[in-house]
Design an enzyme around this catalytic site. Sequence first.
Site, PDB file in Angstrom:
ATOM      1  N   LYS A  22     -28.589 -78.057  16.130  1.00 25.56           N
ATOM      2  CA  LYS A  22     -28.617 -79.501  15.823  1.00 25.56           C
ATOM      3  C   LYS A  22     -28.972 -80.320  17.060  1.00 25.56           C
ATOM      4  O   LYS A  22     -29.874 -81.157  17.024  1.00 25.56           O
ATOM      5  CB  LYS A  22     -27.237 -79.932  15.302  1.00 25.56           C
ATOM      6  CG  LYS A  22     -27.058 -81.437  15.235  1.00 25.56           C
ATOM      7  CD  LYS A  22     -25.711 -81.843  14.683  1.00 25.56           C
ATOM      8  CE  LYS A  22     -24.579 -81.876  15.685  1.00 25.56           C
ATOM      9  NZ  LYS A  22     -24.493 -83.081  16.524  1.00 25.56           N
ATOM     10  N   ASN A  23     -28.252 -80.079  18.157  1.00 24.34           N
ATOM     11  CA  ASN A  23     -28.432 -80.952  19.313  1.00 24.34           C
ATOM     12  C   ASN A  23     -29.711 -80.673  20.089  1.00 24.34           C
ATOM     13  O   ASN A  23     -30.059 -81.414  21.006  1.00 24.34           O
ATOM     14  CB  ASN A  23     -27.202 -80.879  20.227  1.00 24.34           C
ATOM     15  CG  ASN A  23     -26.002 -81.550  19.573  1.00 24.34           C
ATOM     16  OD1 ASN A  23     -26.159 -82.295  18.600  1.00 24.34           O
ATOM     17  ND2 ASN A  23     -24.808 -81.271  20.074  1.00 24.34           N
ATOM     18  N   ARG A  92     -25.132 -91.494  16.490  1.00 25.24           N
ATOM     19  CA  ARG A  92     -25.294 -91.789  17.918  1.00 25.24           C
ATOM     20  C   ARG A  92     -26.555 -91.179  18.513  1.00 25.24           C
ATOM     21  O   ARG A  92     -27.175 -91.757  19.400  1.00 25.24           O
ATOM     22  CB  ARG A  92     -24.091 -91.253  18.693  1.00 25.24           C
ATOM     23  CG  ARG A  92     -22.828 -92.010  18.480  1.00 25.24           C
ATOM     24  CD  ARG A  92     -21.864 -91.672  19.576  1.00 25.24           C
ATOM     25  NE  ARG A  92     -22.390 -92.085  20.863  1.00 25.24           N
ATOM     26  CZ  ARG A  92     -22.259 -93.301  21.365  1.00 25.24           C
ATOM     27  NH1 ARG A  92     -21.610 -94.224  20.697  1.00 25.24           N
ATOM     28  NH2 ARG A  92     -22.761 -93.608  22.545  1.00 25.24           N
ATOM     29  N   CYS A 116     -17.258 -94.656  18.586  1.00 22.70           N
ATOM     30  CA  CYS A 116     -17.310 -93.259  18.160  1.00 22.70           C
ATOM     31  C   CYS A 116     -15.895 -92.701  18.145  1.00 22.70           C
ATOM     32  O   CYS A 116     -15.100 -92.982  19.043  1.00 22.70           O
ATOM     33  CB  CYS A 116     -18.167 -92.448  19.123  1.00 22.70           C
ATOM     34  SG  CYS A 116     -18.247 -90.714  18.686  1.00 22.70           S
ATOM     35  N   ARG A 121     -18.198 -93.681  24.393  1.00 24.84           N
ATOM     36  CA  ARG A 121     -19.454 -92.977  24.667  1.00 24.84           C
ATOM     37  C   ARG A 121     -20.474 -93.985  25.196  1.00 24.84           C
ATOM     38  O   ARG A 121     -21.393 -94.404  24.489  1.00 24.84           O
ATOM     39  CB  ARG A 121     -19.936 -92.240  23.416  1.00 24.84           C
ATOM     40  CG  ARG A 121     -18.961 -91.143  23.022  1.00 24.84           C
ATOM     41  CD  ARG A 121     -19.405 -90.381  21.822  1.00 24.84           C
ATOM     42  NE  ARG A 121     -20.499 -89.467  22.106  1.00 24.84           N
ATOM     43  CZ  ARG A 121     -21.050 -88.685  21.181  1.00 24.84           C
ATOM     44  NH1 ARG A 121     -20.602 -88.726  19.939  1.00 24.84           N
ATOM     45  NH2 ARG A 121     -22.034 -87.870  21.488  1.00 24.84           N
ATOM     46  N   PRO A 122     -20.309 -94.351  26.480  1.00 25.20           N
ATOM     47  CA  PRO A 122     -21.195 -95.357  27.060  1.00 25.20           C
ATOM     48  C   PRO A 122     -22.631 -94.840  27.232  1.00 25.20           C
ATOM     49  O   PRO A 122     -22.870 -93.628  27.136  1.00 25.20           O
ATOM     50  CB  PRO A 122     -20.553 -95.630  28.426  1.00 25.20           C
ATOM     51  CG  PRO A 122     -19.776 -94.407  28.752  1.00 25.20           C
ATOM     52  CD  PRO A 122     -19.351 -93.796  27.449  1.00 25.20           C
ATOM     53  N   ASP A 124     -24.456 -96.193  29.970  1.00 24.53           N
ATOM     54  CA  ASP A 124     -24.824 -96.758  31.275  1.00 24.53           C
ATOM     55  C   ASP A 124     -25.756 -95.841  32.073  1.00 24.53           C
ATOM     56  O   ASP A 124     -26.642 -96.315  32.793  1.00 24.53           O
ATOM     57  CB  ASP A 124     -23.552 -97.069  32.096  1.00 24.53           C
ATOM     58  CG  ASP A 124     -22.659 -95.844  32.253  1.00 24.53           C
ATOM     59  OD1 ASP A 124     -22.333 -95.205  31.232  1.00 24.53           O
ATOM     60  OD2 ASP A 124     -22.295 -95.506  33.393  1.00 24.53           O
ATOM     61  N   LEU A 125     -25.573 -94.525  31.921  1.00 25.46           N
ATOM     62  CA  LEU A 125     -26.416 -93.607  32.704  1.00 25.46           C
ATOM     63  C   LEU A 125     -27.851 -93.584  32.170  1.00 25.46           C
ATOM     64  O   LEU A 125     -28.805 -93.445  32.940  1.00 25.46           O
ATOM     65  CB  LEU A 125     -25.822 -92.196  32.709  1.00 25.46           C
ATOM     66  CG  LEU A 125     -24.435 -92.065  33.376  1.00 25.46           C
ATOM     67  CD1 LEU A 125     -23.858 -90.674  33.167  1.00 25.46           C
ATOM     68  CD2 LEU A 125     -24.515 -92.383  34.869  1.00 25.46           C
ATOM     69  N   ASP A 309     -17.748 -79.069  22.478  1.00 26.97           N
ATOM     70  CA  ASP A 309     -18.010 -78.931  21.039  1.00 26.97           C
ATOM     71  C   ASP A 309     -17.360 -77.679  20.434  1.00 26.97           C
ATOM     72  O   ASP A 309     -17.466 -77.449  19.225  1.00 26.97           O
ATOM     73  CB  ASP A 309     -19.527 -78.930  20.769  1.00 26.97           C
ATOM     74  CG  ASP A 309     -20.142 -80.293  21.059  1.00 26.97           C
ATOM     75  OD1 ASP A 309     -19.397 -81.283  21.123  1.00 26.97           O
ATOM     76  OD2 ASP A 309     -21.374 -80.359  21.248  1.00 26.97           O
ATOM     77  N   ILE A 331     -14.537 -83.686  29.169  1.00 28.32           N
ATOM     78  CA  ILE A 331     -15.727 -84.470  28.780  1.00 28.32           C
ATOM     79  C   ILE A 331     -15.305 -85.693  27.968  1.00 28.32           C
ATOM     80  O   ILE A 331     -15.722 -86.815  28.259  1.00 28.32           O
ATOM     81  CB  ILE A 331     -16.724 -83.614  27.949  1.00 28.32           C
ATOM     82  CG1 ILE A 331     -17.029 -82.280  28.641  1.00 28.32           C
ATOM     83  CG2 ILE A 331     -18.001 -84.409  27.657  1.00 28.32           C
ATOM     84  CD1 ILE A 331     -17.900 -82.338  29.852  1.00 28.32           C
ATOM     85  N   ARG A 401     -22.737 -82.728   8.569  1.00 29.10           N
ATOM     86  CA  ARG A 401     -23.582 -83.331   9.600  1.00 29.10           C
ATOM     87  C   ARG A 401     -24.106 -82.257  10.547  1.00 29.10           C
ATOM     88  O   ARG A 401     -25.202 -82.403  11.084  1.00 29.10           O
ATOM     89  CB  ARG A 401     -22.778 -84.350  10.420  1.00 29.10           C
ATOM     90  CG  ARG A 401     -22.519 -85.664   9.714  1.00 29.10           C
ATOM     91  CD  ARG A 401     -21.888 -86.632  10.674  1.00 29.10           C
ATOM     92  NE  ARG A 401     -22.494 -86.447  11.989  1.00 29.10           N
ATOM     93  CZ  ARG A 401     -21.845 -86.503  13.151  1.00 29.10           C
ATOM     94  NH1 ARG A 401     -20.566 -86.753  13.187  1.00 29.10           N
ATOM     95  NH2 ARG A 401     -22.481 -86.310  14.288  1.00 29.10           N
TER      96      ARG A 401
END
Length: 423
Positions: A22-23, A92, A116, A121-122, A124-125, A309, A331, A401
Amino acid sequence: MDSLIINGGVKLKGEVKVSGAKNACLPMFAAALLTSQKCILRNVPNLSDVRFMAEIVGALGAKVENVAEGVWEITAKKISHVAPYELVRKMRASICVLGPLTGRLKKAEVSLPGGCVIGARPVDLHIKGLKALGCDVKIDAGYIKVDAHKMRGGQLYLGGRFGSTVTGTANVLMAAVLAPGLTMIENAACEPEIEDLCNMLVSMGAKIGGIGSPMLSIEGVKALHGTEHTVIPDRIEAGTWIIAALATRGKITVKGALKRHLGSLLDLLERANCKIEYKGNDTVCVDASRLKLRPMEAVTLPYPGFPTDLQAQLCALMTMADGISIVTERIYPERFMHVPELSRMGAEISREGPSAIIVGNTKLSGAPVMASDLRASAALVIAALAAKGRTKIQRIYHLDRGYDSMDKKLRRLGADVLRVRDE
Ligand code: EPU
């Protein structure tokens, strides 16, 4: 809404084949926006997240077709630079269109994804990375607005408090492949899904060095072309099957479990006394019929560390170890929604900051429980398979999902699982 009814106590037996990751494939749908030519993706899992991503890429103007089982064709001739909230809020991972829109159109407006359940879950990076490439980035009315007309290669460090960022690396990478000059990304995510994305981009004509390492070098090119790419197998699905086999004291063969992607899990399990055999590089055999599981201590970390995960699934297994186990989440320190539900099944788990302390030798019993996110759902399935009696897991759209046909695969392994539609 569907629920799963599981009558526990059956040892899983037989062979299971892992679907595509998936990812890995979600950012690949976005990567197809980088070219006007056709991109063909193979080994794409049948998941609601994939269908969402297809919808988003389609709404941006691409022609997206599921032409055969596991095969998608994406042609992004003319695309819009605006990804609205109504689309982005559904998932997301849709933030992954930010990099390709920036790279190809030199402008992007992508809604911020919003809250979330697994914690803050920013992004900014992602923004820092694009700024380092000379983009002008502002947050305005809930949107990330990028003007990339002056974009060029740059050198940047892409780590934060919790280490590297997976989709942040994907975004900066997908902008940088079309940015003139040389980009160096330090502390890039090394997850196999990023490696696979790099390989797809290279097959589209991108120039990327250091693939699979934390230091990526990208020499921008003028344009990318179409490609055909096969998605890697899903290491998290593979790990979930291995843990499920152990939890039920079963004996299964997992095909598409790439040993080199599962090192941290396999090492942990071997130290906990599990007998795991490898057939070639992509098949793992687990025989837990005589298993006396030792307690474990696990810490989630960016790859190649133990994956967040798989943390929830491991918690379910830890309730069956011979002693007290500890899992620490580095994480997403709040990613413990599975704990109260597992407790409803008899688990004894206490929280201490980002750690969960799990008492072993627990006799789990079936109960009505609620899925709250994807991996928490997988943990509940594992607990239910091992528990005595009947468990009803509600809201399993979370499971759909990210796990392709999990209930069907479970039935093929002998589990007593039924999908029912709630009134
Ligand atoms: N982070 C920041 N700033 C950023 C981005 C991330 O501080 O700009 C922090 C996060 O808050 C987190 C850490 O960095 O503490 C890592 O987050 P990352 O950006 O790597 O996560 P992600 O890219 O949003 C992907 C997976 C997740 C997986 C994480 C961690 C996709 C589509 N999603 O998310 O998958 O948990 O990496 O490995 O690739 C799942 O499949 O169930 C799932 C949640």
